[in-house]
Design a protein around this motif. Structure first.
Motif, PDB file in Angstrom:
ATOM      1  N   GLY A 414       0.808  -1.220   0.000  1.00  0.00           N
ATOM      2  CA  GLY A 414       0.000   0.000   0.000  1.00  0.00           C
ATOM      3  C   GLY A 414       0.834   1.260   0.000  1.00  0.00           C
ATOM      4  O   GLY A 414       0.323   2.353   0.239  1.00  0.00           O
ATOM      5  N   THR A 415       2.134   1.129  -0.263  1.00  0.00           N
ATOM      6  CA  THR A 415       2.984   2.324  -0.366  1.00  0.00           C
ATOM      7  C   THR A 415       2.903   2.875  -1.782  1.00  0.00           C
ATOM      8  O   THR A 415       3.233   4.021  -2.028  1.00  0.00           O
ATOM      9  N   TRP A 416       2.506   2.038  -2.715  1.00  0.00           N
ATOM     10  CA  TRP A 416       2.337   2.379  -4.120  1.00  0.00           C
ATOM     11  C   TRP A 416       3.609   2.923  -4.756  1.00  0.00           C
ATOM     12  O   TRP A 416       3.585   3.835  -5.564  1.00  0.00           O
ATOM     13  N   ASP A 417       4.736   2.321  -4.320  1.00  0.00           N
ATOM     14  CA  ASP A 417       5.952   2.556  -5.083  1.00  0.00           C
ATOM     15  C   ASP A 417       5.855   1.699  -6.352  1.00  0.00           C
ATOM     16  O   ASP A 417       4.850   0.977  -6.544  1.00  0.00           O
ATOM     17  N   LEU A 418       6.883   1.730  -7.182  1.00  0.00           N
ATOM     18  CA  LEU A 418       6.822   1.014  -8.467  1.00  0.00           C
ATOM     19  C   LEU A 418       6.532  -0.469  -8.275  1.00  0.00           C
ATOM     20  O   LEU A 418       5.736  -1.077  -8.997  1.00  0.00           O
ATOM     21  N   ASP A 419       7.181  -1.045  -7.258  1.00  0.00           N
ATOM     22  CA  ASP A 419       7.052  -2.472  -7.014  1.00  0.00           C
ATOM     23  C   ASP A 419       5.604  -2.830  -6.657  1.00  0.00           C
ATOM     24  O   ASP A 419       5.014  -3.763  -7.210  1.00  0.00           O
ATOM     25  N   ASP A 420       5.034  -2.068  -5.737  1.00  0.00           N
ATOM     26  CA  ASP A 420       3.639  -2.287  -5.327  1.00  0.00           C
ATOM     27  C   ASP A 420       2.698  -2.206  -6.529  1.00  0.00           C
ATOM     28  O   ASP A 420       1.837  -3.053  -6.726  1.00  0.00           O
ATOM     29  N   ALA A 421       2.900  -1.125  -7.301  1.00  0.00           N
ATOM     30  CA  ALA A 421       1.989  -0.894  -8.430  1.00  0.00           C
ATOM     31  C   ALA A 421       2.109  -2.027  -9.455  1.00  0.00           C
ATOM     32  O   ALA A 421       1.100  -2.523  -9.968  1.00  0.00           O
ATOM     33  N   GLU A 422       3.341  -2.492  -9.725  1.00  0.00           N
ATOM     34  CA  GLU A 422       3.533  -3.571 -10.710  1.00  0.00           C
ATOM     35  C   GLU A 422       2.910  -4.881 -10.219  1.00  0.00           C
ATOM     36  O   GLU A 422       2.268  -5.601 -10.971  1.00  0.00           O
ATOM     37  N   ARG A 423       3.110  -5.194  -8.941  1.00  0.00           N
ATOM     38  CA  ARG A 423       2.536  -6.437  -8.399  1.00  0.00           C
ATOM     39  C   ARG A 423       1.015  -6.394  -8.461  1.00  0.00           C
ATOM     40  O   ARG A 423       0.364  -7.389  -8.749  1.00  0.00           O
ATOM     41  N   PHE A 424       0.489  -5.233  -8.134  1.00  0.00           N
ATOM     42  CA  PHE A 424      -0.973  -5.118  -8.147  1.00  0.00           C
ATOM     43  C   PHE A 424      -1.482  -5.190  -9.587  1.00  0.00           C
ATOM     44  O   PHE A 424      -2.546  -5.758  -9.849  1.00  0.00           O
ATOM     45  N   ALA A 425      -0.700  -4.630 -10.525  1.00  0.00           N
ATOM     46  CA  ALA A 425      -1.082  -4.727 -11.940  1.00  0.00           C
ATOM     47  C   ALA A 425      -1.123  -6.197 -12.374  1.00  0.00           C
ATOM     48  O   ALA A 425      -1.979  -6.604 -13.161  1.00  0.00           O
ATOM     49  N   ASP A 426      -0.203  -7.000 -11.827  1.00  0.00           N
ATOM     50  CA  ASP A 426      -0.227  -8.448 -12.128  1.00  0.00           C
ATOM     51  C   ASP A 426      -1.550  -9.060 -11.654  1.00  0.00           C
ATOM     52  O   ASP A 426      -2.151  -9.887 -12.335  1.00  0.00           O
ATOM     53  N   ARG A 427      -1.975  -8.627 -10.469  1.00  0.00           N
ATOM     54  CA  ARG A 427      -3.240  -9.148  -9.917  1.00  0.00           C
ATOM     55  C   ARG A 427      -4.413  -8.758 -10.820  1.00  0.00           C
ATOM     56  O   ARG A 427      -5.320  -9.544 -11.068  1.00  0.00           O
ATOM     57  N   MET A 428      -4.366  -7.519 -11.312  1.00  0.00           N
ATOM     58  CA  MET A 428      -5.437  -7.062 -12.215  1.00  0.00           C
ATOM     59  C   MET A 428      -5.389  -7.862 -13.520  1.00  0.00           C
ATOM     60  O   MET A 428      -6.412  -8.338 -14.019  1.00  0.00           O
ATOM     61  N   GLN A 429      -4.190  -8.004 -14.038  1.00  0.00           N
ATOM     62  CA  GLN A 429      -4.039  -8.675 -15.339  1.00  0.00           C
ATOM     63  C   GLN A 429      -4.490 -10.132 -15.261  1.00  0.00           C
ATOM     64  O   GLN A 429      -5.096 -10.662 -16.200  1.00  0.00           O
ATOM     65  N   ASP A 430      -4.221 -10.746 -14.127  1.00  0.00           N
ATOM     66  CA  ASP A 430      -4.606 -12.141 -13.936  1.00  0.00           C
ATOM     67  C   ASP A 430      -6.122 -12.320 -14.058  1.00  0.00           C
ATOM     68  O   ASP A 430      -6.614 -13.351 -14.523  1.00  0.00           O
ATOM     69  N   ARG A 431      -6.844 -11.296 -13.657  1.00  0.00           N
ATOM     70  CA  ARG A 431      -8.311 -11.365 -13.736  1.00  0.00           C
ATOM     71  C   ARG A 431      -8.769 -11.455 -15.195  1.00  0.00           C
ATOM     72  O   ARG A 431      -9.703 -12.149 -15.536  1.00  0.00           O
ATOM     73  N   ILE A 432      -8.093 -10.710 -16.058  1.00  0.00           N
ATOM     74  CA  ILE A 432      -8.459 -10.755 -17.485  1.00  0.00           C
ATOM     75  C   ILE A 432      -7.973 -12.071 -18.102  1.00  0.00           C
ATOM     76  O   ILE A 432      -8.669 -12.699 -18.893  1.00  0.00           O
ATOM     77  N   GLU A 433      -6.777 -12.496 -17.684  1.00  0.00           N
ATOM     78  CA  GLU A 433      -6.202 -13.740 -18.215  1.00  0.00           C
ATOM     79  C   GLU A 433      -7.168 -14.922 -17.992  1.00  0.00           C
ATOM     80  O   GLU A 433      -7.325 -15.778 -18.860  1.00  0.00           O
TER      81      GLU A 433
END
Ligand SMILES: Cc1cc2nc3c(=O)[nH]c(=O)nc-3n(C[C@H](O)[C@H](O)[C@H](O)COP(=O)(O)OP(=O)(O)OC[C@H]3O[C@@H](n4cnc5c(N)ncnc54)[C@H](O)[C@@H]3O)c2cc1C
Length: 545
Positions: A414-433
């Protein structure tokens, strides 16, 4: 410090978001000299597109679909088509894929939508057409009422006139009910309910709370009447048309000019100073297309703001943060089960329950385990967005402003540094996958923007909040942005709030900008009469000693 002649205007507008641009256009139409100052190198605020993600691809950096603009009289009256704006529509307005391969689909043609719903649950088609019929009676009056200053006097009368035909108090009750209840009392199948709920989920109101019904119905019925259009060539074309119209009428725009201070002298807003110290004088008005917390917290001297406003602003609540992901695909989204009509917008959630759970988790400070995605197939909607056979895609979802914990696998801090944002983007992308196996293998480039990146690109998006403040019922209408300041006027004469922090809030409809410009003109007219009298009285007093 007074400004030289070249830096004196009737009005200064701070911020060239859609609201600032609408305000500037309306003021210049009234014959005022207007300067628009924008911090970023380009105009548009959250209405902007770029080609940074992948060569040959256009991505909308922030907002994308503009039903509110299409339904807004204010935007229609600007006739932006004369300045190059062309609207494009996808074959279907909105789609919601289910894990079993079925789709909830809203086609622009209500008869087709109804037939699709009927196929999934007999009777839902007729109920859908009935709901559309009710909207036909009152939709225009309702939207006009919502997009004008509160209380909507003229709009309110029109609403009252149309109300009996729409079902009178039963209709009012429906609007006030949670979207879940609104759907369940009318429909037996899952498609209508998930479409209504997904559209309600565009605001940060839990689906089982009052207010969600109005939001869900309004967005859905706009989809069924004006559609969810996009500007051909990218969202930026919309902003460019607004700017071109303004400049063609003599308005002046300075980009890369951050306003750092609003000057108040003789008890009224008299001008602004940019970050490099340049002063500009406003003879009649300053309109601020900035988030309310920045207006009262940063741009004004604390001594110019009444204590009560400082006090109430401490309770001003932002809407949640946002993570947005843009993809350039080398082919269309490989849906496991493609829909009969390709939608522009699609929502991702396994069920209404899961959607509500995600919204509730964000509300409670948890990073959602299964984020509810709002997403778009842009090349499907507007073929100019990427080369033939490819797809420009985006999805965004909400995250807490202050994170308590990750409701998922615990990896997001929840700090939303680059790492946080990328990991969360993976979670989002997995939903579409999961709905479109092979999605990942079609990605040529991905761009992730977390709350920090969004704010860096537009200071109004504080912590990734996209609507200038929560849409919760206690911060709407005359409570927006705070109780007692529910109109465009601020406690400082000559200063007007014209951003999404003002009624009626977020979305690209131009209403806060228009309301602020109208208020400025109305006060300007009074000043025009009062000022000479005031000056005369002063001179008489001076002569009498
Ligand atoms: C990711 C995202 C997706 C969205 N999707 C949609 C959608 O699909 N449809 C829809 O209708 N709405 C959508 N919205 C919401 C919509 O874009 C906003 O509600 C709308 O842009 C608000 O307009 P505004 O003019 O009030 O502010 P903004 O668009 O935020 O513009 C404010 C401008 O003011 C400038 N500014 C701020 N401070 C200063 C300063 N001190 N000096 C000079 N300039 C300053 C900023 O740089 C910016 O250009 C979305 C928003 C985001 C962020």
């Amino acid at each position: 410090m007074s400004a030289p002649a070249g830096r004196t205007f009737d009005a200064i507008v701070i911020g060239a978001g859609p609201n600032g641009l609408v305000a500037a256009n309306h003021l210049v139409d009234a014959g005022w000299s207007v300067l628009l100052l924008e911090e970023q190198p380009t105009v548009g605020g959250a209405v902007h597109s770029d080609t940074d993600v992948h060569p040959g691809f256009v991505h909308d950096t922030f907002s994308t679909f503009y039903p509110l603009a299409a339904a807004s009289r204010t935007i229609q009256d600007l006739r932006l088509e004369e300045y190059g704006l062309v609207w494009r529509h996808a074959p279907a307005v909105l789609g919601h894929p289910f894990a079993d391969g079925q789709w909830a689909l809203q086609h622009r043609d209500r008869e087709i939508t109804a037939a699709l719903m009927d196929r999934q649950h007999a009777g839902d088609g007729e109920a859908w057409l009935e709901l559309c019929g009710t909207w036909d009676e009152i939709g225009d009056a309702l939207i006009t009422g919502l997009l004008t200053p509160f209380p909507p006097v003229r709009g309110g009368l029109s609403l009252l006139r149309h109300l009996p035909k729409a079902g009178g108090l039963d209709f009012v009750k429906m609007l006030l009910s949670p979207v879940v209840q609104m759907a369940d009392t009318r429909f037996g199948g899952q498609a209508p309910g998930i479409l209504l709920a997904g559209n309600a989920g565009h605001a940060d109101i839990p689906l089982d709370s009052p207010g969600s019904g109005l939001m869900g119905l309004m967005m859905t019925m706009m989809g069924q009447t004006v559609g969810f259009p996009v500007p051909e060539g990218g969202a930026g074309k919309f902003a460019e048309a607004l700017a071109a119209r303004f400049q063609a009428r003599g308005g002046r725009i300075e980009t890369s000019s951050r306003v750092a201070h609003i000057d108040v002298s003789g008890g009224r807003a008299s001008g602004v100073r940019t970050a490099d110290g340049t002063p500009y004088e406003a003879r009649r008005a300053v309109v601020a297309d900035v988030v309310a917390s920045a207006l009262y917290g940063d741009l004004l001297d604390p001594t110019d703001v009444p204590a009560k406003v400082h006090q109430r602003m401490q309770h001003f609540r932002l809407d949640p943060g946002t993570v947005k992901v843009d993809w350039a695909l080398d082919g269309p989204i490989p849906w496991a089960s493609p829909p009969p009509y390709a939608p522009g917008t699609f929502h991702v959630a396994d069920s209404r329950h899961e959607m509500n759970q995600a919204l509730q988790q964000v509300h409670d400070g948890y990073v959602p385990a299964s984020p509810f995605l709002l997403a778009g197939q842009m090349t499907t909607t507007d073929p100019t967005r990427s080369p033939a056979g490819t797809e420009s895609v985006w999805a965004y979802t909400h995250v807490p402003q202050q994170t308590v914990a990750d409701a998922g696998d615990g990896t997001i801090r929840g700090t939303w540094d680059l790492d946080d944002a990328e990991r969360f983007a993976d979670r989002m992308q997995d939903r579409i996958e999961r709905l479109a196996p092979g999605f990942g293998s079609r990605i040529m480039t991905r761009r992730v923007m977390g709350p920090r990146e969004l704010q860096a690109r537009n200071a109004n998006l504080v912590g990734g909040a996209i609507n200038g403040g929560t849409a919760a019922i206690d911060q709407q209408l005359f409570f927006r942005p705070i109780p007692g300041l529910g109109r465009a006027e601020t406690p400082i004469p000559g200063l007007f709030l014209g951003s999404a922090s003002a009624h009626p809030g977020g979305g690209v409809h131009g209403a806060p900008g228009m309301n602020a410009a109208r208020a400025a003109l109305a006060h300007g007219r009074v000043d025009h009469v009062v000022s000479p009298v005031r000056d005369w009285a002063r001179s008489v007093r001076a002569r009498l000693g």
